[in-house]
Motif scaffolding. Structure first.
Motif, PDB file in Angstrom:
ATOM      1  N   VAL A   7      71.554  62.536  -6.584  1.00 61.74           N
ATOM      2  CA  VAL A   7      72.712  61.754  -7.032  1.00 61.74           C
ATOM      3  C   VAL A   7      73.926  62.665  -7.206  1.00 61.74           C
ATOM      4  N   LYS A   8      75.089  62.195  -6.740  1.00 63.07           N
ATOM      5  CA  LYS A   8      76.302  63.021  -6.794  1.00 63.07           C
ATOM      6  C   LYS A   8      76.964  62.962  -8.165  1.00 63.07           C
ATOM      7  N   ASP A   9      76.963  61.807  -8.811  1.00 64.91           N
ATOM      8  CA  ASP A   9      77.610  61.666 -10.116  1.00 64.91           C
ATOM      9  C   ASP A   9      76.845  60.606 -10.907  1.00 64.91           C
ATOM     10  N   LEU A  10      75.952  61.065 -11.779  1.00 64.39           N
ATOM     11  CA  LEU A  10      75.104  60.143 -12.544  1.00 64.39           C
ATOM     12  C   LEU A  10      75.945  59.217 -13.418  1.00 64.39           C
ATOM     13  N   TRP A  11      77.013  59.735 -14.005  1.00 67.23           N
ATOM     14  CA  TRP A  11      77.857  58.938 -14.895  1.00 67.23           C
ATOM     15  C   TRP A  11      78.431  57.718 -14.165  1.00 67.23           C
ATOM     16  N   GLU A  12      78.777  57.903 -12.898  1.00 65.95           N
ATOM     17  CA  GLU A  12      79.359  56.814 -12.121  1.00 65.95           C
ATOM     18  C   GLU A  12      78.303  55.912 -11.498  1.00 65.95           C
ATOM     19  N   GLU A  13      77.152  56.460 -11.178  1.00 69.12           N
ATOM     20  CA  GLU A  13      76.166  55.706 -10.397  1.00 69.12           C
ATOM     21  C   GLU A  13      75.108  54.986 -11.224  1.00 69.12           C
ATOM     22  N   ALA A  14      74.907  55.396 -12.487  1.00 67.87           N
ATOM     23  CA  ALA A  14      73.897  54.731 -13.314  1.00 67.87           C
ATOM     24  C   ALA A  14      74.319  53.288 -13.602  1.00 67.87           C
ATOM     25  N   ARG A  15      73.335  52.409 -13.718  1.00 68.72           N
ATOM     26  CA  ARG A  15      73.586  50.996 -13.944  1.00 68.72           C
ATOM     27  C   ARG A  15      72.670  50.457 -15.042  1.00 68.72           C
ATOM     28  N   GLY A  16      73.168  49.431 -15.775  1.00 65.16           N
ATOM     29  CA  GLY A  16      72.333  48.743 -16.753  1.00 65.16           C
ATOM     30  C   GLY A  16      72.019  49.577 -17.973  1.00 65.16           C
ATOM     31  N   PHE A  17      70.866  49.305 -18.568  1.00 65.61           N
ATOM     32  CA  PHE A  17      70.506  49.913 -19.855  1.00 65.61           C
ATOM     33  C   PHE A  17      69.616  51.141 -19.707  1.00 65.61           C
ATOM     34  N   ASN A  18      69.136  51.395 -18.502  1.00 70.65           N
ATOM     35  CA  ASN A  18      68.267  52.540 -18.264  1.00 70.65           C
ATOM     36  C   ASN A  18      69.071  53.599 -17.523  1.00 70.65           C
ATOM     37  N   LEU A  19      69.312  54.739 -18.164  1.00 73.87           N
ATOM     38  CA  LEU A  19      70.172  55.773 -17.595  1.00 73.87           C
ATOM     39  C   LEU A  19      69.492  56.430 -16.395  1.00 73.87           C
ATOM     40  N   ALA A  20      69.665  55.817 -15.240  1.00 73.51           N
ATOM     41  CA  ALA A  20      69.046  56.339 -14.024  1.00 73.51           C
ATOM     42  C   ALA A  20      69.821  55.836 -12.812  1.00 73.51           C
ATOM     43  N   PRO A  21      69.970  56.666 -11.786  1.00 76.51           N
ATOM     44  CA  PRO A  21      70.620  56.205 -10.556  1.00 76.51           C
ATOM     45  C   PRO A  21      69.722  55.224  -9.816  1.00 76.51           C
ATOM     46  N   LYS A  22      70.331  54.278  -9.134  1.00 82.10           N
ATOM     47  CA  LYS A  22      69.568  53.241  -8.443  1.00 82.10           C
ATOM     48  C   LYS A  22      68.597  53.836  -7.431  1.00 82.10           C
ATOM     49  N   ALA A  23      69.018  54.899  -6.744  1.00 81.23           N
ATOM     50  CA  ALA A  23      68.179  55.502  -5.697  1.00 81.23           C
ATOM     51  C   ALA A  23      67.114  56.440  -6.249  1.00 81.23           C
ATOM     52  N   GLY A  24      67.189  56.769  -7.551  1.00 82.14           N
ATOM     53  CA  GLY A  24      66.193  57.656  -8.143  1.00 82.14           C
ATOM     54  C   GLY A  24      66.734  59.053  -8.401  1.00 82.14           C
ATOM     55  N   TYR A  25      65.934  59.854  -9.107  1.00 84.02           N
ATOM     56  CA  TYR A  25      66.301  61.235  -9.430  1.00 84.02           C
ATOM     57  C   TYR A  25      65.714  62.186  -8.381  1.00 84.02           C
ATOM     58  N   TRP A  26      66.258  62.138  -7.190  1.00 85.59           N
ATOM     59  CA  TRP A  26      65.733  62.985  -6.118  1.00 85.59           C
ATOM     60  C   TRP A  26      66.217  64.422  -6.272  1.00 85.59           C
ATOM     61  N   MET A  27      65.305  65.369  -6.041  1.00 83.05           N
ATOM     62  CA  MET A  27      65.639  66.794  -6.056  1.00 83.05           C
ATOM     63  C   MET A  27      64.572  67.565  -5.290  1.00 83.05           C
ATOM     64  N   ARG A  28      64.817  68.841  -5.114  1.00 79.56           N
ATOM     65  CA  ARG A  28      63.871  69.681  -4.369  1.00 79.56           C
ATOM     66  C   ARG A  28      63.298  70.762  -5.278  1.00 79.56           C
ATOM     67  N   LEU A  29      61.981  70.923  -5.237  1.00 81.07           N
ATOM     68  CA  LEU A  29      61.301  71.975  -5.989  1.00 81.07           C
ATOM     69  C   LEU A  29      60.847  73.055  -5.021  1.00 81.07           C
ATOM     70  N   VAL A  30      61.402  74.243  -5.164  1.00 85.76           N
ATOM     71  CA  VAL A  30      61.084  75.353  -4.267  1.00 85.76           C
ATOM     72  C   VAL A  30      60.179  76.334  -4.987  1.00 85.76           C
ATOM     73  N   PRO A  31      58.949  76.576  -4.459  1.00 91.72           N
ATOM     74  CA  PRO A  31      58.007  77.488  -5.149  1.00 91.72           C
ATOM     75  C   PRO A  31      58.610  78.872  -5.330  1.00 91.72           C
ATOM     76  N   ARG A  32      58.430  79.436  -6.503  1.00 92.74           N
ATOM     77  CA  ARG A  32      58.918  80.781  -6.787  1.00 92.74           C
ATOM     78  C   ARG A  32      57.927  81.815  -6.241  1.00 92.74           C
ATOM     79  N   LYS A  33      58.439  82.971  -5.899  1.00 93.62           N
ATOM     80  CA  LYS A  33      57.587  84.046  -5.392  1.00 93.62           C
ATOM     81  C   LYS A  33      57.069  84.882  -6.553  1.00 93.62           C
ATOM     82  N   GLN A  34      55.964  85.563  -6.310  1.00 91.87           N
ATOM     83  CA  GLN A  34      55.360  86.498  -7.260  1.00 91.87           C
ATOM     84  C   GLN A  34      55.076  85.832  -8.605  1.00 91.87           C
TER      85      GLN A  34
END
Length: 508
Positions: A479-506
């Motif tokens: 999401v580019k701007d949660l404040w603008e994109e969240a809707r209703g009573f549940n603070l969440a973007p309509k498309a979801g909280y998508w992100m990438r988890l990159v495994p750390r080394k060592q």
């Protein structure tokens, strides 16, 4: 002729409905309080009710438009409320003169099982006795013993992520909706700590506890519709004997807890979860609580913890990927804690030592407050006066009070650059500069959230385990701007909280 009669009947009905929807709009006439003109049916909250914006954003904007007034009128649907914009007045109402405002208003009128037995719905002495019963359940000592149960669920979540990592290309990491992951984790944590049930929603996502629990939350679908209907037209709701909760699903939770208590008593089993703690408190307390009253305290976890705790992990993770310098500093702290444990599992005491983690979570709760507002009900006539004794307002029995937590949290008078994510606001050097009663993430006074230790323990434990193994980065779907994109009573973007988890080394 028939068509004309039908049209006139429809017009007459429309006029009656309109008059009904605006019948409370004169509630502040002659009371000397400023208010913005409400709209029929929705009052001042129409944009969030109709999912055009988030409740947090709409309430914050209303607060900013009216904050020059210490108290203002507000309409939530058809219900008039007195909003407190001044922290000193909040202190008076919620603490100093609490005996005049001891209860939450009852927005829901329903006699269905468990609903009125929940702590948040209880009033007066009954609430006080249950609060006293529950307080020992949430002490640091009890949380310490409960944390081991949480640690097992953290491990299952990480094992799931590890499996996803093996299936991804080397170095690319895992792209996922963090909300889906955290909902499953929250479900498993509530199952094991509140209901004494061991489930793994990562291996068996269609397990009965998760499926039934999801259907009972207020944030979506028919459940949200029934909840709103009970608020807008409570008499119609009661007349047709409508229910917010499905009776069979409620019975599932009742049997789960009652059978567990019975089995433990018969076999002398002790497990450090909420059922056990409630059983012990019940024995030590002079109040003869019924089984339903005990079950209701476990049941409320679905509404106090399920969505909120998952959302807090998501909003904090979102800020960490947007602020890599903060994420790096937090990673260094969790790495130090990991080394101090010398290969052992994370403990409650180790969680408490993470000062920067606490600063990050505190700022996340400030910027993305999960409870946008809290409320009170006037039980005795009360004259509010200023510091010099000047009368500000006369509260009457039955007046509903609104405290705009999100408005205070986003007020640049109290939190300069409120849109900036700045954990240093809560550092040892600066936290004493906070104006009292402007930071209220868990409410205020005797009616504050009793489970705040539980929530913080869960979120900090998960973020520790996550950051030790993964770097959180933006994905193309973030999401580019949660404040603008969240809707209703549940603070969440309509498309979801998508992100990438990159495994750390060592990783040790």
């Amino acid at each position: 002729m028939v068509c004309l009669e039908i049209c006139l009947a429809i017009l007459g009905l429309a006029v009656l409905i309109y008059k009904w929807s605006t019948a409370t709009h004169n509630a502040f006439d002659g009371r000397g309080v400023y208010f913005e003109k409400p709209r029929p049916f929705f009052g001042n909250m129409g944009a969030s009710i109709l999912f055009r914006t988030s409740f947090q954003k709409q309430l914050s904007k209303l607060y900013n438009r009216t904050k020059q007034y210490k108290i203002v009128g507000l309409f939530s649907f058809r219900t008039p409320m007195i909003q407190l914009n001044d922290p000193e007045i909040i202190k008076k109402i919620c603490i100093k003169d609490f005996d005049h405002f001891p209860n939450h208003p009852s927005f829901i009128q329903s006699n269905e099982r468990l609903l009125n037995d929940m702590l948040s719905m209880m009033t007066d002495q009954r609430w006080k006795h249950m609060r006293n019963t529950l307080t020992p359940v949430f002490t640091a000592a009890k949380m310490r013993s409960m944390f081991a149960l949480m640690d097992d669920s953290f491990g299952e979540c990480l094992e799931h992520l590890s499996g996803l990592s093996k299936g991804s290309k080397s170095g690319e990491g895992i792209e996922l909706d963090m909300k889906v992951l955290c909902n499953k984790l929250s479900n498993d944590l509530i199952a094991t700590t509140a209901f004494g049930l061991k489930v793994n929603s990562f291996e068996t996502p269609d397990n009965e506890f998760y499926r039934i629990g999801q259907s009972l939350t207020f944030s979506r679908g028919s459940q949200l519709f029934k909840f709103m209907l009970s608020i807008i037209v409570p008499k119609v709701f009661l007349f047709f004997n409508l229910k917010i909760f499905n009776g069979q699903k409620v019975e599932y939770f009742v049997r789960l807890v009652v059978d567990a208590m019975k089995y433990r008593e018969e076999h002398n089993i002790n497990r450090p979860d909420m059922i056990q703690l409630l059983m012990e408190s019940k024995k030590e307390n002079e109040n003869n609580w019924t089984d339903d009253e005990i079950v209701a305290q476990c049941f409320i976890f679905f509404f106090a913890a399920f969505e909120n705790n998952a959302n807090l992990i998501c909003t904090t993770s979102l800020e960490l990927l947007e602020n890599p310098d903060i994420q790096q500093r937090l990673y260094e702290e969790v790495k130090e804690i990991q080394e101090s444990l010398k290969g052992g599992s994370l403990t409650y005491d180790a969680v408490q030592k993470m000062k920067y983690m606490d600063m990050v979570i505190s700022e996340s709760l400030r910027k993305w407050t999960l409870a946008a507002a809290t409320d009170r009900l006037c039980s005795k006539d009360y004259t509010l006066t200023d510091e010099d004794g000047t009368k500000l307002f006369d509260f009457k029995v039955g007046d509903r009070v609104n405290i705009p937590i999100v408005g205070l949290h986003w007020d640049d008078q109290y939190f300069p650059e409120p849109r900036k994510f700045d954990p240093e606001r809560f550092s040892d050097e600066r936290k004493n500069d906070l104006v009292p009663y402007t930071y209220l993430p868990f409410g205020v006074g005797p009616r504050n959230c009793i489970g705040n230790r539980y929530a913080l323990m869960q979120v900090k434990g998960m973020l520790y385990n996550l950051l030790i193994r993964y770097k959180i980065e933006r994905s193309p779907k973030t999401v580019k701007d949660l404040w603008e994109e969240a809707r209703g009573f549940n603070l969440a973007p309509k498309a979801g909280y998508w992100m990438r988890l990159v495994p750390r080394k060592q990783i040790n």
